[in-house]
Design a protein around this motif. Structure first.
Motif, PDB file in Angstrom:
ATOM      1  N   LEU A  52      -0.945  -1.864   0.540  1.00 55.74           N
ATOM      2  CA  LEU A  52      -1.177  -1.766  -0.900  1.00 55.74           C
ATOM      3  C   LEU A  52      -0.913  -0.346  -1.367  1.00 55.74           C
ATOM      4  O   LEU A  52      -1.359   0.631  -0.748  1.00 55.74           O
ATOM      5  N   LYS A  53      -0.180  -0.213  -2.457  1.00 56.59           N
ATOM      6  CA  LYS A  53       0.094   1.110  -3.007  1.00 56.59           C
ATOM      7  C   LYS A  53      -1.163   1.671  -3.657  1.00 56.59           C
ATOM      8  O   LYS A  53      -1.755   1.020  -4.520  1.00 56.59           O
ATOM      9  N   PRO A  54      -1.603   2.857  -3.240  1.00 56.53           N
ATOM     10  CA  PRO A  54      -2.770   3.459  -3.903  1.00 56.53           C
ATOM     11  C   PRO A  54      -2.512   3.642  -5.398  1.00 56.53           C
ATOM     12  O   PRO A  54      -1.395   3.959  -5.813  1.00 56.53           O
ATOM     13  N   GLN A  55      -3.542   3.448  -6.182  1.00 58.90           N
ATOM     14  CA  GLN A  55      -3.379   3.521  -7.634  1.00 58.90           C
ATOM     15  C   GLN A  55      -3.156   4.944  -8.139  1.00 58.90           C
ATOM     16  O   GLN A  55      -2.679   5.130  -9.264  1.00 58.90           O
ATOM     17  N   ASN A  56      -3.470   5.935  -7.317  1.00 63.83           N
ATOM     18  CA  ASN A  56      -3.339   7.324  -7.758  1.00 63.83           C
ATOM     19  C   ASN A  56      -1.945   7.897  -7.540  1.00 63.83           C
ATOM     20  O   ASN A  56      -1.709   9.069  -7.809  1.00 63.83           O
ATOM     21  N   ILE A  57      -1.002   7.085  -7.044  1.00 64.37           N
ATOM     22  CA  ILE A  57       0.373   7.566  -6.892  1.00 64.37           C
ATOM     23  C   ILE A  57       1.341   6.607  -7.579  1.00 64.37           C
ATOM     24  O   ILE A  57       1.050   5.432  -7.783  1.00 64.37           O
ATOM     25  N   THR A  58       2.526   7.134  -7.919  1.00 61.88           N
ATOM     26  CA  THR A  58       3.565   6.355  -8.585  1.00 61.88           C
ATOM     27  C   THR A  58       4.395   5.589  -7.555  1.00 61.88           C
ATOM     28  O   THR A  58       4.325   5.844  -6.346  1.00 61.88           O
ATOM     29  N   HIS A  59       5.210   4.667  -8.057  1.00 63.25           N
ATOM     30  CA  HIS A  59       6.132   3.968  -7.160  1.00 63.25           C
ATOM     31  C   HIS A  59       7.113   4.952  -6.526  1.00 63.25           C
ATOM     32  O   HIS A  59       7.493   4.786  -5.361  1.00 63.25           O
TER      33      HIS A  59
END
Length: 315
Positions: free
Chosen positions: A115-122
């Motif tokens: 899961l991509k952490p919400q604190n970083i961009t794609h």
């Protein structure tokens, strides 16, 4: 979907856009609508050199290059329980092998994603896949880094190097990074305790007792690195498994271990990287971004070997 295909190795003009069917999904797979990909040196070498292209892809042609993705889940295989439609994910898909990342949709084994952490961009997530995984596996899995180790990182401002500096500091090491003088402040900002300008300074005059050397350059750098590491220490070298005999002999005489390492897609690695990104212990540096239509320009940028951090393409 739109994808970039390669029919034969050569110049960037060989990267061609094509309309293709979306990939079919195996039971353990996840279909990702891709937002960003990152371009690695291995992408460029596979595109440019027939030997590298054949080494990775065999006789299959055309191929879709690329391994690093970040995007959103649009479909899951029937055996997948860890992801659902709409989840933002990132990862290095099927390396060593066929990741087919230069496309609007990519089918990935679920175990290669986190899961991509919400604190970083794609863009940041795509940057923190192969390069960060390489740094992590080299330092943690191969070198067995411990608190208090002295670590010398060559190419500390590059893709792998800038993650390696941050990881080594996170694990409590004393970190020395080499780069050109213009990137000194960047390397120190990553947490390096010392910087060595390789264009003007001989690193072996400053370091003779490193526990770990991370070699992203090879050649003369690898040979001289034997002088920079203590007896019983380790050099992890990345560019090629073809280590010159002179370096092997020199290392054997000093009881220094030289290990070639090639990164592999592993669930434990990408999961660990996701945690480090979430807590801010790893901060990807995106050097330049390009639109999908200008992927050839992204390849040319990586070919300069002057990239600070990572080059990212938005799809």
């Amino acid at each position: 979907m739109k994808a970039v295909i390669l029919k034969e190795a050569g110049s960037v003009q060989n990267l061609q856009f094509a309309e293709m069917e979306r990939p079919t999904l195996p039971a353990d797979g996840v279909l990702v609508k891709v937002a960003s990909i990152s371009i690695n040196p291995v992408d460029v070498k596979a595109r440019a050199y027939d030997g590298v292209l054949g080494w990775i892809f065999g006789e299959e042609r055309p191929v879709i290059l690329g391994w690093d993705i970040s995007g959103a889940v649009v479909e899951t295989g029937k055996e997948v329980t860890g992801f659902k439609i709409g989840d933002e994910v990132f990862g290095m898909v099927n390396f060593f092998g066929n990741g087919k990342a230069y496309a609007e949709y990519v089918a990935s084994p679920a175990k290669h994603l986190a899961l991509k952490p919400q604190n970083i961009t794609h863009q940041q997530a795509a940057a923190a896949t192969m390069a960060a995984s390489t740094a992590y596996q080299a330092l943690v899995d191969v070198a067995k880094i411990k608190k208090g180790n002295k670590v010398l990182i060559h190419g500390a401002s590059g893709g792998v190097g800038h993650f390696a500096v941050q990881l080594a500091k996170y694990f409590g090491a004393y970190v020395i990074g080499t780069s050109s003088a213009k990137n000194r402040d960047f390397v120190l900002s990553l947490g390096a305790d010392e910087h060595i300008d390789y264009t003007k300074e001989n690193f072996t005059e400053k370091v003779q007792d490193a526990d770990i050397v991370l070699d992203t350059i090879q050649g003369e750098t690898l040979l001289h690195s034997v002088d920079a590491v203590r007896s019983g220490g380790i050099i992890v070298t990345l560019p090629s498994p073809e280590i010159q005999q002179e370096a092997k002999d020199k290392a054997n005489a000093k009881q220094v271990n030289i290990e070639f390492m090639m990164v592999a897609s592993k669930n434990e690695t990408i999961t660990a990287i996701a945690r480090l990104l979430e807590k801010g212990a790893l901060k990807p540096h995106v050097y330049k971004t390009f639109p999908f239509e200008e992927i050839a320009k992204a390849h040319i940028e990586v070919e300069t070997k002057r990239v600070v951090g990572k080059v990212v393409v938005n799809i």
